[in-house]
Design a protein around this motif. Structure first.
Motif, PDB file in Angstrom:
ATOM      1  N   GLU A 114      25.524  40.213  37.242  1.00  0.00           N
ATOM      2  CA  GLU A 114      26.669  40.486  36.393  1.00  0.00           C
ATOM      3  C   GLU A 114      25.480  40.915  34.846  1.00  0.00           C
ATOM      4  O   GLU A 114      26.145  42.353  34.468  1.00  0.00           O
ATOM      5  N   LYS A 158      30.015  33.536  47.844  1.00  0.00           N
ATOM      6  CA  LYS A 158      30.456  34.835  48.852  1.00  0.00           C
ATOM      7  C   LYS A 158      29.717  33.564  49.860  1.00  0.00           C
ATOM      8  O   LYS A 158      29.952  34.291  50.859  1.00  0.00           O
ATOM      9  N   GLU A 218      28.209  33.552  41.437  1.00  0.00           N
ATOM     10  CA  GLU A 218      28.697  33.878  43.024  1.00  0.00           C
ATOM     11  C   GLU A 218      28.235  33.884  44.010  1.00  0.00           C
ATOM     12  O   GLU A 218      29.183  34.012  45.327  1.00  0.00           O
ATOM     13  N   VAL A 265      35.372  39.568  39.746  1.00  0.00           N
ATOM     14  CA  VAL A 265      34.436  39.278  38.656  1.00  0.00           C
ATOM     15  C   VAL A 265      33.517  40.718  38.568  1.00  0.00           C
ATOM     16  O   VAL A 265      33.158  41.072  37.370  1.00  0.00           O
ATOM     17  N   GLU A 266      32.906  40.769  39.546  1.00  0.00           N
ATOM     18  CA  GLU A 266      32.283  42.167  39.722  1.00  0.00           C
ATOM     19  C   GLU A 266      32.873  43.641  39.554  1.00  0.00           C
ATOM     20  O   GLU A 266      32.439  44.861  38.563  1.00  0.00           O
ATOM     21  N   VAL A 315      35.624  36.347  43.663  1.00  0.00           N
ATOM     22  CA  VAL A 315      34.433  37.269  43.530  1.00  0.00           C
ATOM     23  C   VAL A 315      34.051  38.664  43.385  1.00  0.00           C
ATOM     24  O   VAL A 315      33.472  39.397  42.744  1.00  0.00           O
TER      25      VAL A 315
END
Length: 251
Positions: free
Chosen positions: A100, A188, A184, A19-20, A16
């Motif tokens: 994103e 989370k 995501e 990816v950010e 997670v």
């Protein structure tokens, strides 16, 4: 605690956050070049690795095990509650999903407005990429330290986080796009539930609570918190429908 449980929790959390982080790194690479982005990411990862190497053994040798479990349990519990709260709000529609694509476009726009220094490594791009990588990675470090030190699998947790980062960055670089298709919010929610369960278990152990099934109690806690989270999402969705019908009738 089962090694597989630790690996799954760390891998999901790392995926997670990475990816950010990759979204920001890709934006910097697009506007300032890959050398700037990669050098910033490597520097941030080195700093984070030093933090783990110093704090991990220190926590194990300085604090008594019961005190460590209580402190780590509380920190993990708070951390997990924050993730689950946001995931519940997003799943119920009360909070916008993490986009994103929007983040990527915003970062590219902001970076495009700054002049390129002309150097091999652009200073502004380096600062933005380093901050993104470090802040997202710091959350992973906290999870690695809490899960790793308390479960006795610090090395396994660290290796899992590194391998997950490599996989995410490798796939992202190969596709040359931000990983917006990754679910995501669901990840989370899953990680948050697991962290709350670990936090509850460790806090209880630190306070000398006797768990009837020992480590297997974590599975029961995960099922309990997952069910509560699901019910909360359904309740919030129902409440929104009821409120919408009430306003429609009033008008």
């Amino acid at each position: 605690m089962s090694t597989s449980v630790v690996i799954v929790a760390v891998a999901l959390a790392s995926a997670v956050e990475m990816v950010e982080a990759f979204t920001i790194l890709l934006a910097v690479a697009t506007t300032k070049g890959w050398k700037t982005s990669i050098s910033a990411a490597a520097t941030a990862l080195l700093v984070l690795a030093v933090i783990v190497a110093i704090l991990g053994p220190a926590l194990l040798h300085v604090l008594p095990i019961d005190t460590l479990r209580t402190i780590v349990g509380v920190v993990t519990l708070i951390f997990g509650l924050q993730w689950v709260r946001k995931a519940i709000l997003r799943s119920s529609g009360l909070k916008a999903l993490h986009d994103e694509d929007a983040i990527f476009e915003r970062e590219v726009k902001e970076m495009s407005q700054t002049q390129n220094s002309g150097k091999v490594v652009d200073s502004v791009g380096f600062a933005v990429a380093f901050k993104g990588m470090f802040l997202e990675g710091l959350e992973v470090v906290i999870i690695v330290l809490t899960l790793g030190t308390t479960s006795g699998h610090l090395l396994v947790s660290s290796v899992t986080a590194v391998l997950t980062a490599v996989i995410v960055f490798g796939v992202g670089a190969a596709l040359s796009r931000q990983l917006s298709s990754v679910p995501e919010n669901k990840m989370k929610m899953a990680v948050g539930v697991m962290l709350i369960s670990f936090g509850t278990f460790w806090s209880g152990e630190g306070l000398h609570v006797h768990w009837p099934l020992s480590d297997l109690s974590i599975v029961g806690l995960i099922a309990l918190y997952a069910a509560v989270s699901y019910l909360l999402v359904q309740y919030l969705k129902s409440a929104q429908v009821t409120e919408a019908n009430r306003r429609s009738s009033a008008s």
